[in-house]
Design a protein around this motif. Sequence first.
Motif, PDB file in Angstrom:
ATOM      1  N   UNK A 124       0.852  -1.201   0.238  1.00 29.65           N
ATOM      2  CA  UNK A 124       0.033  -0.081  -0.077  1.00 29.65           C
ATOM      3  C   UNK A 124       0.774   1.011  -0.071  1.00 29.65           C
ATOM      4  N   UNK A 125       0.493   2.146  -0.550  1.00 29.90           N
ATOM      5  CA  UNK A 125       1.409   3.533  -1.064  1.00 29.90           C
ATOM      6  C   UNK A 125       1.242   4.192   0.267  1.00 29.90           C
ATOM      7  N   UNK A 126       2.334   4.661   0.982  1.00 26.09           N
ATOM      8  CA  UNK A 126       2.299   5.162   2.377  1.00 26.09           C
ATOM      9  C   UNK A 126       1.797   6.746   2.044  1.00 26.09           C
ATOM     10  N   UNK A 127       2.099   7.248   0.963  1.00 23.99           N
ATOM     11  CA  UNK A 127       1.710   8.758   0.819  1.00 23.99           C
ATOM     12  C   UNK A 127       0.019   8.976   0.829  1.00 23.99           C
ATOM     13  N   UNK A 137      -1.999   6.270   1.536  1.00 19.23           N
ATOM     14  CA  UNK A 137      -2.833   5.270   2.142  1.00 19.23           C
ATOM     15  C   UNK A 137      -3.656   4.353   1.549  1.00 19.23           C
ATOM     16  N   UNK A 138      -3.421   4.016   0.194  1.00 19.40           N
ATOM     17  CA  UNK A 138      -3.964   3.008  -0.830  1.00 19.40           C
ATOM     18  C   UNK A 138      -5.095   3.712  -1.307  1.00 19.40           C
ATOM     19  N   UNK A 139      -5.401   5.163  -1.132  1.00 20.44           N
ATOM     20  CA  UNK A 139      -6.689   5.679  -1.942  1.00 20.44           C
ATOM     21  C   UNK A 139      -6.106   6.154  -3.613  1.00 20.44           C
ATOM     22  N   UNK A 140      -4.996   6.373  -3.726  1.00 24.02           N
ATOM     23  CA  UNK A 140      -4.514   6.668  -5.071  1.00 24.02           C
ATOM     24  C   UNK A 140      -4.927   8.439  -5.337  1.00 24.02           C
ATOM     25  N   UNK A 141      -5.459   8.943  -4.043  1.00 24.01           N
ATOM     26  CA  UNK A 141      -5.561  10.365  -4.329  1.00 24.01           C
ATOM     27  C   UNK A 141      -4.946  10.981  -3.138  1.00 24.01           C
ATOM     28  N   UNK A 142      -4.522  12.450  -3.233  1.00 24.38           N
ATOM     29  CA  UNK A 142      -4.229  13.131  -2.123  1.00 24.38           C
ATOM     30  C   UNK A 142      -5.187  14.162  -1.972  1.00 24.38           C
ATOM     31  N   UNK A 186      -1.999  10.828  -6.610  1.00 26.09           N
ATOM     32  CA  UNK A 186      -0.899  10.618  -5.760  1.00 26.09           C
ATOM     33  C   UNK A 186       0.325  10.712  -6.493  1.00 26.09           C
ATOM     34  N   UNK A 187       1.187  11.446  -6.326  1.00 24.21           N
ATOM     35  CA  UNK A 187       2.352  11.452  -7.045  1.00 24.21           C
ATOM     36  C   UNK A 187       3.395  10.339  -6.859  1.00 24.21           C
ATOM     37  N   UNK A 188       3.263   9.669  -5.830  1.00 24.25           N
ATOM     38  CA  UNK A 188       4.051   8.571  -5.396  1.00 24.25           C
ATOM     39  C   UNK A 188       3.662   7.304  -6.106  1.00 24.25           C
ATOM     40  N   UNK A 189       2.437   7.041  -6.244  1.00 25.17           N
ATOM     41  CA  UNK A 189       2.097   5.668  -6.794  1.00 25.17           C
ATOM     42  C   UNK A 189       1.324   6.122  -8.084  1.00 25.17           C
ATOM     43  N   UNK A 190       1.259   7.458  -8.637  1.00 22.72           N
ATOM     44  CA  UNK A 190       0.398   7.537  -9.829  1.00 22.72           C
ATOM     45  C   UNK A 190      -0.946   7.191  -9.782  1.00 22.72           C
ATOM     46  N   UNK A 191      -1.464   7.294  -8.646  1.00 20.58           N
ATOM     47  CA  UNK A 191      -3.162   7.187  -8.669  1.00 20.58           C
ATOM     48  C   UNK A 191      -3.412   5.772  -8.411  1.00 20.58           C
ATOM     49  N   UNK A 192      -2.575   4.613  -8.218  1.00 18.05           N
ATOM     50  CA  UNK A 192      -2.565   3.413  -8.302  1.00 18.05           C
ATOM     51  C   UNK A 192      -3.298   2.768  -6.733  1.00 18.05           C
ATOM     52  N   UNK A 193      -2.410   3.558  -5.986  1.00 17.44           N
ATOM     53  CA  UNK A 193      -2.838   3.001  -4.372  1.00 17.44           C
ATOM     54  C   UNK A 193      -1.871   2.105  -4.123  1.00 17.44           C
ATOM     55  N   UNK A 194      -1.094   1.627  -4.822  1.00 16.82           N
ATOM     56  CA  UNK A 194       0.007   0.551  -4.328  1.00 16.82           C
ATOM     57  C   UNK A 194       1.405   0.985  -5.169  1.00 16.82           C
ATOM     58  N   UNK A 195       2.410   0.597  -4.435  1.00 16.72           N
ATOM     59  CA  UNK A 195       3.914   0.743  -5.131  1.00 16.72           C
ATOM     60  C   UNK A 195       4.687  -0.684  -5.067  1.00 16.72           C
ATOM     61  N   UNK A 196       5.159  -0.976  -6.031  1.00 13.13           N
ATOM     62  CA  UNK A 196       6.066  -2.204  -6.019  1.00 13.13           C
ATOM     63  C   UNK A 196       7.188  -2.281  -5.051  1.00 13.13           C
TER      64      UNK A 196
END
Length: 66
Positions: free
Chosen positions: A15-18, A20-25, A40-50
């Motif tokens: 789950x993207x920490x930036x 929190x999995x929503x994909x939106x800030x 979200x700029x960290x996960x590009x709106x996906x909500x997860x990161x590899x």
Amino acid sequence: MISDGSGALPVLEEVCPACVGNGQIPARRVGNTIHSGGSCNECYGRGTKATEDGQRLLAFIRRHGV
């Protein structure tokens, strides 16, 4: 078989920490300025990161055109 011999794949994403999995800030206020939300700029709106293992798998797939 996976290198640890278990046969199970490692965790490939988290789950993207930036966002929190929503994909939106959400929009936020800093002093008198309101910063708009959006993807979200960290996960590009996906909500997860590899994870690192996920990054290695993606690199392998890209190299071999799978």
